[in-house]
Design a protein around this motif. Structure first.
Motif, PDB file in Angstrom:
ATOM      1  N   UNK A  14       2.381  37.799   0.877  1.00  0.00           N
ATOM      2  CA  UNK A  14       1.730  37.715   2.234  1.00  0.00           C
ATOM      3  C   UNK A  14       0.498  37.268   2.090  1.00  0.00           C
ATOM      4  N   UNK A  15      -0.374  37.835   1.298  1.00  0.00           N
ATOM      5  CA  UNK A  15      -2.011  37.498   0.820  1.00  0.00           C
ATOM      6  C   UNK A  15      -2.038  36.095   0.770  1.00  0.00           C
ATOM      7  N   UNK A  16      -0.802  35.896  -0.333  1.00  0.00           N
ATOM      8  CA  UNK A  16      -1.211  34.839  -1.461  1.00  0.00           C
ATOM      9  C   UNK A  16      -0.124  33.073  -0.160  1.00  0.00           C
ATOM     10  N   UNK A  17       0.537  33.830  -0.011  1.00  0.00           N
ATOM     11  CA  UNK A  17       1.588  33.230   1.205  1.00  0.00           C
ATOM     12  C   UNK A  17       0.093  32.832   2.167  1.00  0.00           C
ATOM     13  N   UNK A  18      -0.611  33.336   2.717  1.00  0.00           N
ATOM     14  CA  UNK A  18      -1.466  33.011   3.911  1.00  0.00           C
ATOM     15  C   UNK A  18      -2.384  32.230   3.345  1.00  0.00           C
ATOM     16  N   UNK A  19      -2.473  32.545   1.753  1.00  0.00           N
ATOM     17  CA  UNK A  19      -3.846  32.057   1.563  1.00  0.00           C
ATOM     18  C   UNK A  19      -4.258  30.144   1.501  1.00  0.00           C
ATOM     19  N   UNK A  20      -2.444  30.159   0.328  1.00  0.00           N
ATOM     20  CA  UNK A  20      -1.866  28.718   0.258  1.00  0.00           C
ATOM     21  C   UNK A  20      -1.999  27.853   1.153  1.00  0.00           C
ATOM     22  N   UNK A  21      -1.548  28.138   2.470  1.00  0.00           N
ATOM     23  CA  UNK A  21      -1.086  27.825   3.776  1.00  0.00           C
ATOM     24  C   UNK A  21      -2.645  27.444   4.265  1.00  0.00           C
ATOM     25  N   UNK A  22      -3.912  28.427   4.112  1.00  0.00           N
ATOM     26  CA  UNK A  22      -5.020  27.952   4.737  1.00  0.00           C
ATOM     27  C   UNK A  22      -5.704  26.713   3.382  1.00  0.00           C
ATOM     28  N   UNK A  23      -5.297  27.215   2.481  1.00  0.00           N
ATOM     29  CA  UNK A  23      -6.210  26.247   1.835  1.00  0.00           C
ATOM     30  C   UNK A  23      -5.507  24.257   1.801  1.00  0.00           C
ATOM     31  N   UNK A  24      -3.961  24.776   2.070  1.00  0.00           N
ATOM     32  CA  UNK A  24      -3.556  23.262   2.358  1.00  0.00           C
ATOM     33  C   UNK A  24      -4.384  21.997   3.262  1.00  0.00           C
ATOM     34  N   UNK A  25      -4.124  23.599   4.885  1.00  0.00           N
ATOM     35  CA  UNK A  25      -4.817  22.634   5.636  1.00  0.00           C
ATOM     36  C   UNK A  25      -5.968  22.505   6.044  1.00  0.00           C
ATOM     37  N   UNK A  26      -6.796  23.563   5.297  1.00  0.00           N
ATOM     38  CA  UNK A  26      -8.535  22.751   4.858  1.00  0.00           C
ATOM     39  C   UNK A  26      -9.190  21.930   3.703  1.00  0.00           C
ATOM     40  N   UNK A  27      -7.873  21.583   2.720  1.00  0.00           N
ATOM     41  CA  UNK A  27      -7.907  20.715   1.615  1.00  0.00           C
ATOM     42  C   UNK A  27      -7.455  19.069   2.840  1.00  0.00           C
ATOM     43  N   UNK A  28      -6.833  18.882   3.577  1.00  0.00           N
ATOM     44  CA  UNK A  28      -6.135  18.080   4.151  1.00  0.00           C
ATOM     45  C   UNK A  28      -7.712  17.248   5.284  1.00  0.00           C
ATOM     46  N   UNK A  29      -8.156  18.846   5.674  1.00  0.00           N
ATOM     47  CA  UNK A  29      -9.229  18.038   6.745  1.00  0.00           C
ATOM     48  C   UNK A  29     -10.694  17.813   5.933  1.00  0.00           C
ATOM     49  N   UNK A  30     -10.095  18.390   4.719  1.00  0.00           N
ATOM     50  CA  UNK A  30     -11.573  18.158   3.539  1.00  0.00           C
ATOM     51  C   UNK A  30     -11.383  16.441   3.582  1.00  0.00           C
ATOM     52  N   UNK A  31     -10.715  16.056   3.141  1.00  0.00           N
ATOM     53  CA  UNK A  31     -10.209  14.943   3.277  1.00  0.00           C
ATOM     54  C   UNK A  31     -10.593  13.704   4.444  1.00  0.00           C
ATOM     55  N   UNK A  32     -10.218  14.142   5.319  1.00  0.00           N
ATOM     56  CA  UNK A  32     -10.670  13.358   6.760  1.00  0.00           C
ATOM     57  C   UNK A  32     -12.392  13.341   6.622  1.00  0.00           C
ATOM     58  N   UNK A  33     -12.652  14.656   6.569  1.00  0.00           N
ATOM     59  CA  UNK A  33     -14.308  15.149   7.154  1.00  0.00           C
ATOM     60  C   UNK A  33     -15.065  13.954   5.949  1.00  0.00           C
ATOM     61  N   UNK A  34     -14.755  14.324   4.315  1.00  0.00           N
ATOM     62  CA  UNK A  34     -15.159  13.142   3.270  1.00  0.00           C
ATOM     63  C   UNK A  34     -15.479  11.435   3.668  1.00  0.00           C
ATOM     64  N   UNK A  35     -14.264  11.014   4.302  1.00  0.00           N
ATOM     65  CA  UNK A  35     -13.454  10.242   4.494  1.00  0.00           C
ATOM     66  C   UNK A  35     -14.189   9.656   5.825  1.00  0.00           C
ATOM     67  N   UNK A  36     -15.139  10.184   6.468  1.00  0.00           N
ATOM     68  CA  UNK A  36     -15.860  10.311   7.822  1.00  0.00           C
ATOM     69  C   UNK A  36     -16.758  10.111   7.065  1.00  0.00           C
TER      70      UNK A  36
END
Length: 411
Positions: free
Chosen positions: A149-171
């Motif tokens: 459960x902990x692994x699933x929670x943080x892999x989801x957050x990692x996935x979401x924040x990684x795409x956010x990082x990509x967008x912020x880096x693009x900006x």
């Protein structure tokens, strides 16, 4: 070349940290995407081809994770350096909307450069097995349990924040190019060559950008959890195999009341531990018997009930335990009292359609009508055709350890 920053320019230390971080991110991001794409193909492969892909995927993920740890360490260094340095003022602070957006992007970058790798690191620490971080300081983290459960929670957050990082880096990149090509100011040159350029008198401040950054961060995390629920799930390309329901043993003098049946493998140099959730044992034992055969045991194990960290799906697949075609394993053995004292189980194990001898000593204590027993043993997976394509022990060791602990009562 000054090492420290000033209100008008970036020093050599800040610029070196900035470009080192950029290099690590630009390498780690596509590496992680490519490794994930390879991992999705693994269930469709067999034999030596699957073994080679597993090894390559694990290596790429290990490098990706190690780069992520490096990003965390470099980002912490940058924050500590920024704590004692005054960052140069914005050149266009009088353009309030643009300045507020730039400051918000900067704050998000600071947060995400730590949050993205840390969420991935927590997922790694919470998951047993597969693709270790390439360093000598262990794979676990304080206060992070090994939990699906902990692994699933943080892999989801990692996935979401990684795409956010990509967008912020693009900006961030778009803003730098806008300053360089359209505004023709020294914003980019200050970071490239340390060119001094005084900032404008007006500056956006930190309170409003910090609030905006926090709101955006929470929104993305919430959207990530909504779009990709943080629940344990099977590896891509695999389907759950229904475990047969084993009925409690009808025969035998002793009935197991509680116990664990464990399994551990060594993958890429790391021990991965697991358990079978469903198994039964039919046990007969005469504690008053003379040395020699004093009892018998038959243990039936539901193979699909195995959990083995992040490699569970792979372990249950056709090239390994082949749980769909061979859903049960059976250990059938005589229980022998040894002349010199102690006990030994001597019999056979039928696994994956192969029957091989298996013998091991076990500990036994009986008080009134309650017995406790435990043992450990080692198998060679090649004897049962498990992972036949994995011929290199650096990927998966040949030796597999098993063991049990149980309590039983006499009928």
């Amino acid at each position: 070349m000054p090492l420290s920053d000033s209100p008008a320019h970036y020093g050599a230390v800040t610029r070196a940290i900035h470009w080192l971080t950029a290099l690590l991110i630009l390498l780690a991001w596509p590496l992680g995407l490519y490794a994930h794409a390879l991992a999705e193909e693994i269930p469709q492969l067999t034999g030596a081809e699957q073994a080679a892909q597993v090894s390559l995927t694990a290596t790429l993920f290990s490098v990706h994770k190690t780069m992520g740890v490096a990003v965390v360490l470099v980002s912490i260094l940058r924050l500590l350096w920024a704590w004692v340095q005054r960052r140069p003022d914005l050149l266009n602070g009088e353009h309030r909307t643009e300045a507020l957006a730039a400051e918000t992007v900067h704050l998000l970058l600071y947060v995400l450069l730590i949050a993205v790798p840390v969420t991935g690191w927590i997922h790694h620490a919470a998951t047993a097995g597969f693709a270790p971080i390439l360093w000598p300081f262990g794979q676990s983290l304080p206060f992070v349990p090994q939990s699906e459960s902990v692994a699933a929670l943080f892999t989801t957050l990692h996935w979401a924040l990684a795409w956010m990082l990509a967008a912020v880096l693009a900006l961030h990149v778009a803003g730098a190019l806008k300053h360089h090509v359209i505004d023709r100011d020294a914003t980019l040159r200050r970071m490239l060559r340390g060119t001094p350029a005084p900032g404008s008198a007006a500056q956006p401040g930190h309170a409003l950008p910090a609030a905006a950054a926090l709101a955006l961060l929470l929104a993305v995390m919430g959207a990530g959890l909504a779009l990709r629920p943080a629940a344990p799930h099977a590896a891509p390309g695999t389907e759950a195999i229904a475990a047969p329901t084993l009925e409690a043993s009808a025969g035998g003098e002793w009935q197991v009341t509680e116990g664990t049946l464990s399994l551990s493998v060594t993958q890429f140099g790391n021990v991965v531990e697991g358990q079978f959730a469903d198994w039964t044992a039919q046990i007969d034992w005469n504690e008053d018997a003379a040395p020699g055969v004093a009892g018998h045991v038959t243990v039936t194990v539901a193979i699909p009930s195995l959990t083995l960290g992040s490699v569970t799906s792979q372990a249950l697949g056709g090239d390994f335990l082949a749980a769909e075609d061979h859903p049960t394993a059976i250990f059938d053995a005589d229980l022998v009292k040894l002349p010199e004292g102690g006990q030994r189980a001597e019999g056979t194990l039928t696994l994956r359609g192969q029957t091989m001898p298996l013998a091991f000593p076990f500990e036994l204590a009986i008080e009134d009508d309650t017995a406790t027993a435990s043992a450990s043993f080692t198998l060679d997976r090649r004897d049962f055709g498990v992972g036949a394509g994995m011929t290199d022990e650096s990927s998966v060791a040949f030796a597999v350890s098993g063991g049990f602990e149980l309590s039983a009562t006499r009928d």
